[in-house]
Write a protein that holds these residues in place. Structure first.
Motif, short mmCIF file in Angstrom:
data_model
loop_
_atom_site.label_atom_id
_atom_site.label_comp_id
_atom_site.label_asym_id
_atom_site.label_seq_id
_atom_site.Cartn_x
_atom_site.Cartn_y
_atom_site.Cartn_z
N UNK A 73 10.28 -4.94 13.95
CA UNK A 73 11.14 -4.01 13.20
C UNK A 73 10.81 -4.03 11.71
N UNK A 74 10.56 -5.23 11.17
CA UNK A 74 10.20 -5.35 9.75
C UNK A 74 8.87 -4.67 9.48
N UNK A 75 7.92 -4.87 10.35
CA UNK A 75 6.60 -4.26 10.19
C UNK A 75 6.68 -2.74 10.24
N UNK A 76 7.44 -2.21 11.19
CA UNK A 76 7.61 -0.75 11.29
C UNK A 76 8.27 -0.22 10.02
N UNK A 77 9.28 -0.92 9.52
CA UNK A 77 9.95 -0.49 8.29
C UNK A 77 8.96 -0.44 7.13
N UNK A 78 8.19 -1.51 6.96
CA UNK A 78 7.21 -1.55 5.87
C UNK A 78 6.19 -0.43 5.99
N UNK A 79 5.69 -0.20 7.17
CA UNK A 79 4.67 0.82 7.37
C UNK A 79 5.22 2.23 7.20
N UNK A 80 6.48 2.43 7.54
CA UNK A 80 7.05 3.79 7.46
C UNK A 80 7.62 4.10 6.08
N UNK A 81 8.20 3.10 5.40
CA UNK A 81 8.96 3.39 4.18
C UNK A 81 8.43 2.74 2.92
N UNK A 82 7.51 1.79 3.03
CA UNK A 82 7.13 1.06 1.83
C UNK A 82 5.64 0.73 1.79
N UNK A 83 4.81 1.69 2.09
CA UNK A 83 3.36 1.47 2.09
C UNK A 83 2.83 1.13 0.70
N UNK A 84 3.48 1.64 -0.34
CA UNK A 84 3.04 1.34 -1.71
C UNK A 84 3.11 -0.16 -1.97
N UNK A 85 4.17 -0.80 -1.52
CA UNK A 85 4.30 -2.24 -1.71
C UNK A 85 3.27 -2.99 -0.87
N UNK A 86 3.05 -2.54 0.35
CA UNK A 86 2.05 -3.17 1.22
C UNK A 86 0.68 -3.11 0.54
N UNK A 87 0.29 -1.96 0.03
CA UNK A 87 -1.00 -1.82 -0.66
C UNK A 87 -1.06 -2.71 -1.90
N UNK A 88 0.01 -2.74 -2.66
CA UNK A 88 0.06 -3.56 -3.88
C UNK A 88 -0.17 -5.03 -3.56
N UNK A 89 0.52 -5.52 -2.54
CA UNK A 89 0.40 -6.93 -2.17
C UNK A 89 -0.99 -7.24 -1.62
N UNK A 90 -1.52 -6.36 -0.79
CA UNK A 90 -2.83 -6.60 -0.19
C UNK A 90 -3.97 -6.52 -1.21
N UNK A 91 -3.80 -5.78 -2.27
CA UNK A 91 -4.86 -5.62 -3.28
C UNK A 91 -4.86 -6.72 -4.33
N UNK A 92 -3.75 -7.38 -4.52
CA UNK A 92 -3.63 -8.41 -5.55
C UNK A 92 -3.57 -9.78 -4.86
#
Length: 180
Positions: A73-92
Motif C-alpha cells: 500500500x505504501x509503495x502504491x501510494x508513493x508511485x501514484x502520488x509522490x514520484x517527485x520525492x521518489x526521484x529526489x531520494x533515488x538521485x541523491x
C-alpha cells in the motif's frame, strides 16, 4: 485494556490516568479541536496492541508480518502520488542513506515498543505511552524551536504529573524489592 487482561491499577496508576485524562481534556479545550490522526490512533492502537498481546507474537515476527502487509500500500501510494520525492531520494546518495538510516532507527524503536507491549503489564504499558509525546514536546520546544505558550503548561503539566506518578511508583517498587 488492562481490565480485558484482568489487571488491576494501583491507586497511583489511577491517579496517573486521571491526571493524563485531565491534561488531554485541557488541551482539547485549549485548542478547541482534536486531530483526526490523534483520534484515529486513540481508537485503533489499543485494539492493535491488545491483538498483538493476545496472539503472543514476538516483536520481530509481528513487525515483519506488519511490514509485509502494509508495504504494498505504501509503495502504491508513493508511485501514484509522490514520484517527485521518489526521484529526489533515488538521485541523491546522501539522502538515500539518511532515509535508510531513518528506516533502521524506526524499526528498532518500533521493535522495542512492541517488545515492551509483550513484556510489561498492560496497565503500565498504556500509561507509559504518555511519555513519548511528552518527550517529543520537550524536544520540539528545546531543540527544534517549537513555540511554547504558558497556556500549554496546564495540559502538559498534568500529563507530566501523571508520568511522574508512574516514575515515583516504579522507584518505590524497585527500592521495596531490593529491601525484601
Amino acid at each position: 485494556m488492562a481490565v480485558f487482561f484482568k489487571e488491576k491499577l494501583t491507586k497511583i496508576q489511577w491517579l496517573a490516568v486521571a491526571l493524563a485524562l485531565a491534561g488531554v481534556c485541557a488541551e482539547i479545550v485549549r485548542t478547541g479541536e482534536i486531530s483526526w490522526a490523534t483520534f484515529w490512533v486513540c481508537l485503533t492502537y489499543p485494539i492493535y496492541y491488545t491483538m498483538r498481546r493476545a496472539q503472543g507474537v514476538r516483536a520481530v515476527t509481528g513487525l515483519f508480518l506488519d511490514a509485509i502487509l502494509i508495504a504494498p500500500f505504501c509503495l502504491v501510494y508513493l508511485l501514484m502520488y509522490d514520484m517527485a520525492t521518489v526521484h529526489l531520494v533515488l538521485q541523491d546518495g546522501w539522502l538515500l542513506i539518511k532515509v535508510a538510516g531513518l528506516g533502521v532507527v524506526s524499526i528498532l524503536a518500533l521493535q522495542s515498543h512492541l517488545e515492551a507491549n509483550r513484556l510489561l503489564p498492560v496497565s503500565l504499558f498504556g500509561l507509559i505511552g504518555y511519555l513519548e509525546p511528552a518527550l517529543l514536546f520537550v524536544l520540539a520546544v528545546t531543540v527544534l524551536g517549537g513555540v511554547f505558550t504558558w497556556d500549554m503548561l496546564t495540559s502538559y503539566g498534568l500529563i507530566w504529573a501523571g508520568i511522574l506518578c508512574l516514575i515515583g511508583q516504579g522507584v518505590f517498587a524497585m527500592r521495596k524489592s531490593k529491601l525484601a
